[in-house]
Design a protein around this motif. Structure first.
Motif, mmCIF file in Angstrom:
data_model
loop_
_atom_site.group_PDB
_atom_site.id
_atom_site.type_symbol
_atom_site.label_atom_id
_atom_site.label_comp_id
_atom_site.label_asym_id
_atom_site.label_seq_id
_atom_site.Cartn_x
_atom_site.Cartn_y
_atom_site.Cartn_z
ATOM 1 N N TYR A 104 56.369 4.923 -0.166
ATOM 2 C CA TYR A 104 56.140 4.650 -1.591
ATOM 3 C C TYR A 104 57.109 5.436 -2.445
ATOM 4 C CZ TYR A 104 52.055 1.734 -1.051
ATOM 5 O OH TYR A 104 51.218 0.697 -0.754
ATOM 6 N N SER A 105 57.446 6.638 -1.984
ATOM 7 C CA SER A 105 58.438 7.422 -2.702
ATOM 8 C C SER A 105 59.765 6.665 -2.771
ATOM 9 C CB SER A 105 58.606 8.761 -2.000
ATOM 10 O OG SER A 105 59.817 9.339 -2.331
ATOM 11 N N SER A 106 60.122 5.978 -1.667
ATOM 12 C CA SER A 106 61.361 5.197 -1.665
ATOM 13 C C SER A 106 61.297 4.049 -2.651
ATOM 14 C CB SER A 106 61.648 4.657 -0.268
ATOM 15 O OG SER A 106 62.101 5.691 0.553
ATOM 16 N N VAL A 107 60.097 3.437 -2.795
ATOM 17 C CA VAL A 107 59.937 2.373 -3.794
ATOM 18 C C VAL A 107 60.336 2.912 -5.162
ATOM 19 C CG1 VAL A 107 58.263 0.901 -4.969
ATOM 20 C CG2 VAL A 107 58.133 1.198 -2.499
ATOM 21 N N GLY A 108 59.908 4.166 -5.453
ATOM 22 C CA GLY A 108 60.266 4.760 -6.729
ATOM 23 C C GLY A 108 61.745 5.095 -6.817
ATOM 24 N N GLN A 109 62.286 5.643 -5.717
ATOM 25 C CA GLN A 109 63.675 6.116 -5.756
ATOM 26 C C GLN A 109 64.674 4.973 -5.905
ATOM 27 O OE1 GLN A 109 64.801 9.473 -5.504
ATOM 28 N NE2 GLN A 109 62.678 9.904 -5.980
ATOM 29 N N ILE A 110 64.330 3.778 -5.355
ATOM 30 C CA ILE A 110 65.279 2.675 -5.488
ATOM 31 C C ILE A 110 65.408 2.300 -6.967
ATOM 32 C CG2 ILE A 110 63.843 0.581 -5.273
ATOM 33 C CD1 ILE A 110 67.025 1.252 -3.312
ATOM 34 N N GLY A 111 64.334 2.605 -7.743
ATOM 35 C CA GLY A 111 64.408 2.386 -9.188
ATOM 36 C C GLY A 111 65.563 3.158 -9.815
ATOM 37 N N TYR A 112 65.769 4.398 -9.363
ATOM 38 C CA TYR A 112 66.871 5.200 -9.903
ATOM 39 C C TYR A 112 68.222 4.567 -9.570
ATOM 40 C CZ TYR A 112 63.656 9.052 -10.695
ATOM 41 O OH TYR A 112 62.631 9.826 -11.141
#
Lengths: 496, 158
Positions: free
Chosen positions: A314-322
């Motif tokens: 889930y952290s990666s889901v957020g990081q791809i936003g960046y």
């Protein structure tokens, strides 16, 4: 050798994969060294290509010497130089890391094939990054995707099978969208080489504007599925959770970001900055909303997870936003931050998944409570995790801070200050779930027996510490990634 | 014979009809994959979508009078074959585990999510139990007994 390096970087891992698969039946023990050598060659070669792209400008290699619209060109500028170096170095470190983990998590008979699939996976992502031909990109995208489905399904947990199936269905739909988009692009321009399409696009926009728009829409949606951009991320948490630890490490650090790179390439090189800003700005606004939502929703889900792998997914889901936000803002500063994040995220997520893999190896489960006392029994592993966690949060002197600084600068320059709130909220939530981990690592009740009783084997430790050190290097010597990323961003936007 | 061939070629399908067919196939595939519950039919639906894309590619290459587009379809078909092989392998493995092809029942494999994920016990490796690991995990443990052989122990020690 130097002239044909772009081809060799892709061909060597591919041949090594075939070699591993064939010879692995009899010489199982040689699978790992072969994979290690092949990825080491790819890593060294891609760093050399990046060096040439920085100092000599665009590196162009024509397959078989054919001229560009006919043959397939491999074209490396700063943007894919950065991504190429990331993919190759992460693959090398992951293969170095994975020996013990593969022995533990993969059936003995399947180990040689596993390394072969890992090498093909690397080949696929290196190929997507390096190629200058859109159809070639599709074929490599499929090689990379199909091997990802296999890697996920090879986990020892049987949930991995369904996670792999879900990924296969969604990934295939994404690939179909990309193929239809590429078909429309071919229809509109009659060409498949990226630079050639870009040159013919203005004419095509006059003749068949709707075909070009359809193509852009299909490619954007297809790649959004591949990069797990919220709300199309549903395949990702399952895939990363149930894949073998080594596959989670490899995929989390490379897979979605390479799809994001492909989006950068299509949006700014093939369709062009003028097209995405002047002809179809709504698409970029939509992507911006999705990226901003991803930055908050990903960490929001991550906070509730007790399974470390699922938390990091889930952290990666957020990081791809960046990574995507910089493209959506179409601003040089924001894009610098996003392109630098290709490296920063690979370093921090690589380190975190490496640590979780060590926890799984030593304790048998990725439950968050198994981190208790890690700082006492495995100080090196715990140190790498701490640095990576700080980088993910975006503390100064780590790579993550550099990304967030430039992204924040870009939001202010484009007059979208409200996005700053999303970046801050995302960092705050990241701090919450990372603190849940670090608190167990360093401040667990000393009476509790730690779940991890000793340090990782040296191969794992070296790879994990390298990932952790990279987080610091990209933060302290921030000019290394920032100079290249900002030059890449300006080249993409056509500013100089 | 050649006269027959000529007449077939002369009355070739108009290009817009071919594109329409591609769009219909694509929609059928998309509808299938979103509404059907059978894992095999979902896989087939995805392949129909892919073939719609192939048909579109062939049509586009006809527009340009350029055979490259048709060559690409062969690559796309090869890729699709690899995808089906992997997909079917997974479907068969799932079927052997669950004796069902219903996606809802297969997804029950996922329900164990809400508890901590415990990996099968490895020899020489103590499994740590937590206060919270008792519930929600029972399904996984039950499944564990019926299936894959454990990793050979000499390998597990590294």
């Amino acid at each position: 050798m130097d002239a044909s390096l772009p081809a060799l970087v892709v061909v060597v891992p591919m041949l090594a994969a075939i070699l591993t698969a064939l010879a692995g039946r009899w010489w199982r023990r040689h699978a790992w060294p072969v994979a290690l050598l092949a990825t080491a060659f790819a890593a060294a070669g891609s760093l050399r290509i990046l060096w040439r792209a920085v100092h000599e400008g665009v590196v162009l290699y024509r397959m078989g010497g054919w001229p560009v619209p006919t043959g397939i060109p491999y074209r490396i500028d700063l943007l894919n130089g950065i991504v190429l170096a990331m993919v190759a170095c992460v693959s090398f470190l992951s293969v170095l890391w994975m020996r013990e983990s593969v022995k533990r998590e993969i059936r003995q008979a399947g180990q040689a094939s596993y390394y072969a699939v890992v090498l093909l996976f690397t080949t696929g992502f290196l190929g997507i990054t390096i190629t200058g031909d859109v159809f070639n990109l599709y074929v490599f995208l499929e090689i990379a995707s199909i091997t990802s489905y296999v890697l996920v399904a090879m986990g020892r947990r049987r949930e991995g099978l369904f996670a792999g199936y879900q990924y296969l269905i969604l990934g295939s739909i994404g690939a179909t969208f990309v193929l239809i988009g590429i078909g429309h692009l071919y229809m509109a321009t009659g060409s498949l080489a990226m630079t050639d399409i870009a040159a013919r696009l203005s004419g095509a926009l006059v003749d068949h504007p709707s075909v070009v728009h359809t193509s852009f829409a299909f490619i954007t949606v297809g790649l959004a599925i591949k990069m797990a951009l919220f709300p199309l991320h549903s395949w990702q948490p399952g895939a990363y959770t149930y894949a073998p630890s080594s596959a989670s490490l490899l995929m989390a650090a490379t897979a979605t970001k390479v799809a994001a790179y492909a989006f950068y390439r299509f949006a700014f090189t093939v369709f062009g900055t003028h097209y995405v800003t002047a002809r179809l700005p709504q698409v970029m606004d939509g992507i911006m909303v999705m990226a901003a939502a991803a930055m908050v929703v990903g960490p929001l889900f991550a906070v509730r997870q007790d399974n470390l792998k699922r938390m990091l997914a889930y952290s990666s889901v957020g990081q791809i936003g960046y990574v995507v936000l910089g493209a959506a803002l179409v601003n040089a500063s924001a894009m610098t931050g996003s392109i630098a994040h290709f490296w920063n995220h690979a370093a921090s997520k690589g380190a975190l998944f490496a640590v979780v893999g060590i926890v799984v190896l030593r304790s048998g489960s990725p439950h968050i409570d198994n981190l208790r006392g890690l700082g006492r029994r495995a100080p090196w592993t715990a140190a790498a995790m701490t640095v990576a966690a700080l980088s993910l949060v975006g503390v100064p002197l780590t790579g993550g801070f550099v990304t967030k600084y430039y992204l924040a600068l870009g939001t202010l320059e484009t007059g979208r200050g409200v996005l700053l709130a999303f970046i801050l909220l995302s960092s705050l939530l990241t701090a919450v779930y990372m603190w849940r981990c670090l608190q167990r690592v360093w401040f667990a009740d000393p009476d509790l027996e730690p779940a991890v009783t000793r340090e990782a084997p040296w191969t794992m430790r070296v790879a994990t510490l390298t990932f952790g050190a990279a987080c610091l290097v990209f933060g302290v010597f921030a000019w290394i990634p920032v100079d290249i990323a900002s030059a890449a961003a300006r080249a993409l936007l056509g500013e100089n | 014979m050649s006269a027959l061939l000529d007449s077939v070629l002369a009355t070739a399908v108009p290009l817009d009809r071919a594109l329409l067919l591609a769009a219909v196939l694509f929609s059928i595939g998309l509808a299938g994959v979103t509404s059907r519950r059978n894992v095999l039919i979902m896989l087939l639906s995805v392949e129909i979508m892919l073939n719609a894309a192939n048909l579109a590619l062939v049509t586009f290459s006809k527009v340009h009078g350029d055979p490259t587009g048709q060559v690409f379809v062969f690559f796309a078909m090869t890729v699709a074959a690899a995808e089906v092989a992997v997909g079917l392998a997974i479907v068969i493995a799932v079927y052997r585990l669950r004796r069902t092809t219903d996606v809802g029942e297969v997804a029950a494999l996922h329900e164990i999510d809400y508890g901590p994920v415990r990996y099968p016990q490895l020899e020489g490796q103590p499994v740590h139990h937590h206060g919270s690991s008792g519930n929600g995990d029972g399904d996984g443990d039950a499944g564990e007994t019926g299936g894959q052989p454990a990793v050979a122990s000499e390998e597990a020690h590294g």
